[in-house]
Structure formats: structure tokens, C-alpha cells
Design a protein around this motif. Structure first.
Motif, mmCIF file in Angstrom:
data_model
loop_
_atom_site.group_PDB
_atom_site.id
_atom_site.type_symbol
_atom_site.label_atom_id
_atom_site.label_comp_id
_atom_site.label_asym_id
_atom_site.label_seq_id
_atom_site.Cartn_x
_atom_site.Cartn_y
_atom_site.Cartn_z
ATOM 1 N N SER A 101 -2.111 10.301 -2.453
ATOM 2 C CA SER A 101 -2.322 9.591 -1.197
ATOM 3 C C SER A 101 -3.566 10.070 -0.476
ATOM 4 C CB SER A 101 -1.106 9.749 -0.293
ATOM 5 O OG SER A 101 -0.868 11.115 -0.013
ATOM 6 N N SER A 102 -4.066 11.248 -0.842
ATOM 7 C CA SER A 102 -5.252 11.778 -0.183
ATOM 8 C C SER A 102 -6.486 10.923 -0.424
ATOM 9 C CB SER A 102 -5.523 13.213 -0.647
ATOM 10 O OG SER A 102 -5.722 13.243 -2.058
ATOM 11 N N ASP A 103 -6.513 10.155 -1.522
ATOM 12 C CA ASP A 103 -7.657 9.293 -1.792
ATOM 13 C C ASP A 103 -7.348 7.833 -1.440
ATOM 14 O OD1 ASP A 103 -5.922 8.579 -3.792
ATOM 15 O OD2 ASP A 103 -7.223 9.173 -5.450
ATOM 16 N N GLY A 104 -6.331 7.632 -0.646
ATOM 17 C CA GLY A 104 -5.949 6.277 -0.259
ATOM 18 C C GLY A 104 -4.833 5.762 -1.133
ATOM 19 N N ALA A 151 4.138 2.020 -0.345
ATOM 20 C CA ALA A 151 5.173 2.118 -1.378
ATOM 21 C C ALA A 151 4.597 2.267 -2.773
ATOM 22 C CB ALA A 151 6.075 0.881 -1.322
ATOM 23 N N PHE A 152 3.315 1.961 -2.946
ATOM 24 C CA PHE A 152 2.721 1.979 -4.277
ATOM 25 C C PHE A 152 1.397 2.735 -4.243
ATOM 26 C CE2 PHE A 152 5.188 -1.911 -3.809
ATOM 27 C CZ PHE A 152 6.065 -1.801 -4.865
ATOM 28 N N ASP A 153 1.286 3.728 -5.049
ATOM 29 C CA ASP A 153 0.041 4.495 -5.153
ATOM 30 C C ASP A 153 -0.121 4.869 -6.622
ATOM 31 O OD1 ASP A 153 -2.248 5.894 -4.677
ATOM 32 O OD2 ASP A 153 -1.257 7.636 -3.798
ATOM 33 N N TYR A 154 -0.990 4.135 -7.296
ATOM 34 C CA TYR A 154 -1.054 4.227 -8.747
ATOM 35 C C TYR A 154 -1.273 5.645 -9.252
ATOM 36 C CZ TYR A 154 -2.207 3.179 -13.573
ATOM 37 O OH TYR A 154 -2.210 3.153 -14.938
ATOM 38 N N GLY A 198 -7.266 1.474 -9.384
ATOM 39 C CA GLY A 198 -7.575 2.602 -8.520
ATOM 40 C C GLY A 198 -8.383 2.251 -7.289
ATOM 41 N N ARG A 199 -8.299 1.009 -6.822
ATOM 42 C CA ARG A 199 -9.087 0.594 -5.667
ATOM 43 C C ARG A 199 -8.229 0.522 -4.409
ATOM 44 N NH1 ARG A 199 -13.652 -3.802 -7.273
ATOM 45 N NH2 ARG A 199 -14.538 -2.694 -9.030
ATOM 46 N N ASP A 200 -8.825 0.923 -3.292
ATOM 47 C CA ASP A 200 -8.155 0.801 -2.005
ATOM 48 C C ASP A 200 -8.307 -0.634 -1.501
ATOM 49 O OD1 ASP A 200 -7.319 3.463 -1.725
ATOM 50 O OD2 ASP A 200 -9.327 4.059 -1.104
ATOM 51 N N PRO A 201 -7.242 -1.254 -1.029
ATOM 52 C CA PRO A 201 -7.372 -2.596 -0.450
ATOM 53 C C PRO A 201 -8.183 -2.525 0.843
ATOM 54 C CG PRO A 201 -5.076 -2.085 -0.974
ATOM 55 C CD PRO A 201 -5.850 -0.801 -1.078
#
Length: 654
Positions: A317-320, A310-313, A327-330
């Protein structure tokens, strides 16, 4: 008939009027020409006003943007109502020390003569023709001596610009103890700055303030909502959720609403906190109720294989899916968590606290709760908690594990107790060698080596009882422990040990001051360290019932404990080289009886002194070796079996 005198009088009056219109008759900032606002010929509004306040007070205009207080900007619970600017303000006598440097001694002086009028809600304005007069509020000389003069809290409300009207409303009425505002912090109380949350630019609707401005200090009547940002706040701790890898605070408003649902904000009973679903957004599915168990699914819905759908800063979405502005992937924890020992444990601390059993900074403002955690920031790395299972964690490396893996549990294994023996043991060995791996601070300071639980064990999010040792000890050496992978006849545990005992160390491990024997190199030679692979003679005797036969290759753990310490007897009896004090049969079911026991009747054996000349079989390894080899050397050995490089690692005769 008009006379010359009449014409002269009219011309004189016209000239005077024109002159009058060019004179400033107001306090700063309204010191321009009268004709800026008034016109005797083309005024469209009462009092010859040709241009309303909004002609200057608009977004991007020459004056601050404002909206009038009305049902159009707040709510129509009292009907369709409106208060004109001049109901509160006198455009000619502002008396503003606030910006303009006047010397009236007031922050702002308001002459209140407000008609609350009924208006047509479909009227586009900005001037609203009154359909009726709903009420009139009059009060002279309402002085603001500071930005907090909206409601001063004394018995007289006539000088309180907000309270003089709100005494007749349902909200912020002193007869109801300023209802719904006791949790909003100091600014919401008498003597506070109402405009922090109710700005003039929004028509005084409750849209002002911000997450970071409000939560830069504790909130609530008892300050139970702790400080989140700013000096001393959660996000200035050692580690925090939104981070650039440093202690610098970078949390933004947009970051707050990734996790926090704004529905019924400020109206939730303690300790309830409403949370968004990381995958569904504001479709509220999570409520923190004071227990970690209530937020486990909230945490892992973000820390899973698909992160926060639901949240992608950055909207890429291609970079997670990156929920926060950092900008970090959990990291993916959920994939292994629910099948791990910690995730499936029935231990009360884990059942009740789950993620917060180990993670989260302490919240000293909420001492009444069993779980004093928060997921904003911690004084320890990885958002680890400085208090685990009621114990203060002084050393995050082993201390966090030992808080549960100790004598009083809740873990079934007392790992801390296995390190409780002599921290150092180098009696007559000539080397700075400890009795166990150098995990404790005391051991590290003695030997110079540094190794931690995580260097051998899988992540606590994935470790299981059956694979607690499956982590590759040295992932940088291209040797992956797997049965039969590297050495003929080796077992998995032997390969696992030899991955470090090969004179090569992982980046995270510091070797001891005295170099260790390169056992792995010798292990590949069947006449070397593969104990049992090639006996030196046929005169090898093995104790009946041991289960071993000649040429059986012993794995490392047959003689050595895997690093914690000696727990075979239930009591730690430190031996050199972390050797077991009780040796078991090949199938691990039977304690083998040595020729001589350290403590008669216990099968405990010791190896305390490997130096030349020590003839005591209880300490020189002769009795220890006799556990498997009855009466080794037939009594011909006057000192230890390991003396003089007769039988030892690296001696090519083991």
C-alpha cells in the motif's frame, strides 16, 4: 495323501499364475504388469485389486489427477452418493485414440455399468464401502468420437456418458431445455465439451473453465455476452483497463475478479452485471443495470484519492493501491468530479450515463440498449467512447467535445458552431493565419499549428463554468497565470493568453508555420502592447457610454475572442486575428455602435484586409476601431489603422 502328481500340478499352477501375472492384458495406457494393480494374496478391494486408480491418478502422479463423481465433490441434494471409477471405465479395454495412438476410431470408449451407491460422508476413502445401492445405470459402448461427445443431442441418450444419468436429475435435463445452461456458450449445449467447466480433476463439479477461456468468445443463447479477450476482444482495442501502455493484452484471471463479483455468476438477467466494491471487495454494492448512472459510484470508488482499498495487486500500500496486475494507480477523478460542470449537470445524457456518457467501448452485440458501452476496452485513447450522445466520434480531440457542445446540445454552449466559419482566413495578410485557434483538422492542415481543447481547458472531470480557462496553457515555462503575477496592470485573462503568445509553446502545442508575434515581450513595455496604458497623445477620444477612460489598460479579450471564434453577434463573422465582430462596453453590458456597420443596424464590424492601400473602412479596421474611437484620425487616415505598423502588436505604438 498328497501324491507326486498333485505336488507337480500345484507347482505347475503356481508357475503358470506367476507367469500369467507378468503378462499385459489391457489397452494403452494400462499395459503394465497385472501385479501393478492386482494381487492374489494382499488385495484389499474387490476383484483382487491391491491398488486403486488413485494410486496413479493423483496430483503430481504418473497419470492425470482425477476425482470421482460424488456428493463429496458436487452436492448432496440426492443424498450421500458415489460412483466408482469402474462404473464408467473398464481399465482393461480403454480404446483410447486420444493420446495413445490406438486405432479403434474412437476418442474414448466407455463401458458404462455404474452403480450409484450410498456412502458414509465421513468415510475418508478412497474406496467407499457401499451402504446401499441407490441406482444402476447400464449402457454399453458409449463412444466419444471427439472431446465433445459427452452429450450428442440426438434422441438416444444411452450413448451419452453424461446424459444417460442426468435424464433423472434436475440439472441438464432435456425435458427442462438443459436448464441454466443456455447462457453458458457453445460448450454447454449438446455437442459441447462438458469437461471445460466440469473437469474430471474436480469430480465434475462446476469449477472448470476460466474467465479468459470462456470469454474468448461470445456467450449466451443469443451471444449477448460479448467476447472480452483474445483476437477481436475488448482487451485488444486501442486502450483498455489493464494495460502496459500498449495494445498488448495482459489481462489475467485475478484482474477480472477485482471488478466482477462471482455471486450468482451466469444467472443474472440481461443486462445485469454484479460488481465488487473497490473499497469493500466482495461485499456486493454495485449492479450494472444498463445505465452508466448505476456504475458511477463503482467507477469513482476506485478513481479517488485512496484508490481501491480492497485490492492491491502487489500488496504494498505504500506505493498506492494498485488493483490490477499492471501495477498502475488509478487517477483521482472523484475529488473534483462531483463539483465539476459535467458531474453536476442536469443534462439527461449525463444524468443517465454519467461516466459512460463519454467513456467505454461500443458493444455492438447489445443494440437493444440505449447505453452500448463497456469499460474493458475502447478503440479510442483513455477508454473514450466512439459514440457520444448518439453521435459517432471521428476525431477524439475536438469531436468528443463537439458531440455535446454543438447546435443541438445537450450542452448550453455551441462551441462547434464557433469554429464553423471559414476554416482559413489569410486574405491579404500574407501569413498562414486562421480566424480562430487551430483546433479543427482543416485549420491545422492550413496553418501548420495544432492545438486541442485540452491544451487550454481543465480536465472535463474538474472543469467548472467559472474556471473553464484555468488550466495553465504552458506549464513548462515556469510562468503561472495569476492576476498581477507577471506584468504590471495585467489581468488574469491577459496573462493566460500571453502564456502562449510569448514565442514559447507547450510541448503538446505545435506552432504555426508562420511565426506569431511575441506579444508578451511587448506587453511589458507601457509604450507597447498594453493598449491604453500610455496613449500617444492627449487627442484620444472615447465613445460616450463605452465606460472606458484614457489610460485604461484593455485585457486581451476586450478585442479578441478567447479562441473559439466570434459568437458575440450570435453568428460567426470571421475576422483576422480572431477579433470580435461586436465590441462591448467595459462592463460587458452594452454593444458599442461603430461609425459604420458591416450590416447596418447590427453593430457588426469586420477586419478582413490589413494590407497597405485598402481604403475601405468596412474592411481595413478603420470602422472596427471606430467602435471605441469615434472617427479615428479625424478622417486623415486613408487606409486601415493597422497599416504600415502604425498601430499593431509589436509596433510600440498601440
Amino acid at each position: 495323501m498328497t501324491t507326486a502328481n498333485d505336488r507337480f500340478l500345484r507347482v505347475s499352477l503356481l508357475i503358470a499364475a506367476l507367469a500369467w501375472s507378468q503378462v499385459a492384458w489391457a489397452d494403452p495406457p494400462h499395459t503394465g504388469l497385472c501385479s501393478t494393480c492386482h494381487s492374489s494374496h494382499s488385495a484389499s478391494y474387490p476383484t483382487l485389486v491391491s491398488q486403486l486408480c488413485e494410486g496413479c491418478h493423483f496430483e503430481g502422479g504418473p497419470a492425470p489427477a482425477v476425482e470421482t463423481h460424488s456428493s463429496l465433490t458436487t452436492d448432496n441434494g440426492y443424498g450421500n452418493w458415489h460412483v466408482d471409477c469402474w462404473g464408467c471405465h473398464d481399465a482393461h479395454t480403454q480404446h483410447q485414440d486420444r493420446v495413445w495412438g490406438t486405432s479403434y476410431g474412437m476418442y474414448l470408449d466407455v463401458d458404462l455399468n455404474a452403480e450409484i451407491v450410498e456412502v458414509d460422508p465421513n468415510d475418508p476413502g478412497p474406496f467407499y464401502t457401499p451402504l446401499s445401492i441407490l441406482g444402476t445405470v447400464t449402457s454399453s459402448n458409449v463412444e466419444h468420437t471427439s472431446p465433445t461427445g459427452f452429450v450428442d443431442g440426438d434422441a438416444a441418450s444411452s450413448d451419452d456418458i453424461c446424459q444417460v444419468c442426468h435424464e433423472s436429475t434436475s440439472f441438464y435435463n432435456p425435458t427442462t431445455a438443459f436448464n441454466y445452461h443456455d447462457d453458458f456458450g457453445a460448450d454447454s449445449q449438446p455437442g459441447g465439451d462438458c469437461a471445460q467447466c466440469h473437469p474430471h480433476g474436480a469430480g465434475f463439479s462446476p469449477t472448470g473453465g476460466s474467465c479468459t477461456s470462456c470469454h474468448a468468445q461470445a456467450q449466451g443463447a443469443t451471444l449477448y455476452r460479448r467476447q472480452i479477450v483474445g483476437v477481436g476482444g475488448d482487451f485488444e482495442r486501442t486502450s483498455h483497463h489493464v494495460t502496459d501502455g500498449s495494445a498488448t493484452e495482459i489481462v489475467a484471471e485475478e484482474d477480472c475478479i477485482v471488478c466482477h463479483n462471482q455471486g450468482s455468476h451466469q444467472f443474472n438477467a440481461e443486462p445485469a452485471v454484479l460488481l465488487n466494491d473497490p473499497d469493500l471487495g466482495a461485499a456486493l454494492t454495485h449492479t450494472y443495470d444498463g445505465t452508466g448512472a448505476s456504475v458511477e459510484s463503482f467507477c469513482v470508488n476506485c478513481h479517488d484519492a485512496d484508490a481501491s482499498l480492497a485490492f492491491d495487486y502487489d500488496n504494498q500500500s505504500s506505493d498506492g493501491y494498485q488493483p490490477f496486475s499492471d501495477g498502475r494507480d488509478p487517477p483521482d477523478i472523484a475529488t473534483t468530479w462531483f463539483g465539476s460542470s459535467h458531474g453536476t449537470s442536469g443534462v439527461a445524457a449525463l444524468v443517465n450515463d454519467r461516466c459512460l456518457a463519454c467513456h467505454g467501448g461500443l458493444d455492438s452485440t447489445r443494440t437493444g440498449l440505449g447505453v452500448e458501452r463497456n469499460a474493458h476496452g475502447s478503440t479510442l485513447a483513455f477508454l473514450l467512447s466512439p459514440n457520444v450522445d448518439g453521435e459517432a466520434v471521428a476525431n477524439v480531440e475536438e469531436g468528443l467535445c463537439f458531440a455535446c457542445h454543438d447546435a443541438d446540445g445537450p450542452a448550453a454552449t455551441d462551441i462547434e458552431g464557433l469554429f464553423a466559419g471559414a476554416a482559413t482566413y489569410a486574405a491579404n495578410s500574407g501569413a498562414l493565419v486562421n480566424t480562430h485557434h487551430d483546433v479543427s483538422d482543416a485549420s491545422q492542415s492550413y496553418s501548420g499549428a495544432v492545438i486541442e481543447c485540452r491544451d487550454c481547458h481543465l480536465s472535463p472531470h474538474e472543469v467548472q463554468a467559472a474556471n473553464a480557462l484555468l488550466a495553465d496553457p504552458d506549464p513548462g515555462d515556469a510562468v503561472v497565470p495569476a492576476a498581477g503575477n507577471s506584468w504590471s496592470g495585467s489581468t488574469f485573462l491577459s496573462e493566460w493568453c500571453l502564456d502562449c503568445h510569448d514565442d514559447s509553446y507547450p510541448a503538446a502545442v505545435t506552432p504555426p508555420t508562420n511565426a506569431l508575434t511575441d506579444i508578451a515581450t511587448e506587453y511589458t513595455d507601457t509604450r507597447g502592447d498594453q493598449h491604453g496604458a500610455d496613449s500617444a497623445s492627449n487627442n484620444v477620444f472615447l465613445r460616450a457610454g463605452s465606460g472606458y477612460a484614457q489610460h485604461d489598460i484593455l485585457e486581451c479579450t476586450a478585442c479578441h475572442n478567447p479562441g473559439h471564434g466570434d459568437d458575440a453577434s450570435g453568428t460567426a463573422y470571421p475576422n483576422l486575428f480572431n477579433l470580435r465582430s461586436i465590441i462591448y462596453s467595459k462592463d460587458g453590458s452594452t454593444e458599442l455602435s461603430p461609425d459604420q456597420e458591416w450590416l447596418p443596424g447590427t453593430n457588426v464590424v469586420r477586419l478582413l484586409d490589413a494590407s497597405s492601400g485598402n481604403a475601405d473602412p468596412l474592411t481595413n479596421a478603420k470602422a472596427w476601431c471606430s467602435t471605441c474611437h469615434p472617427d479615428p484620425m479625424g478622417g486623415n487616415k486613408s487606409s486601415g489603422c493597422l497599416d504600415g505598423n502604425c498601430h499593431n502588436h509589436g509596433g510600440n505604438s498601440f
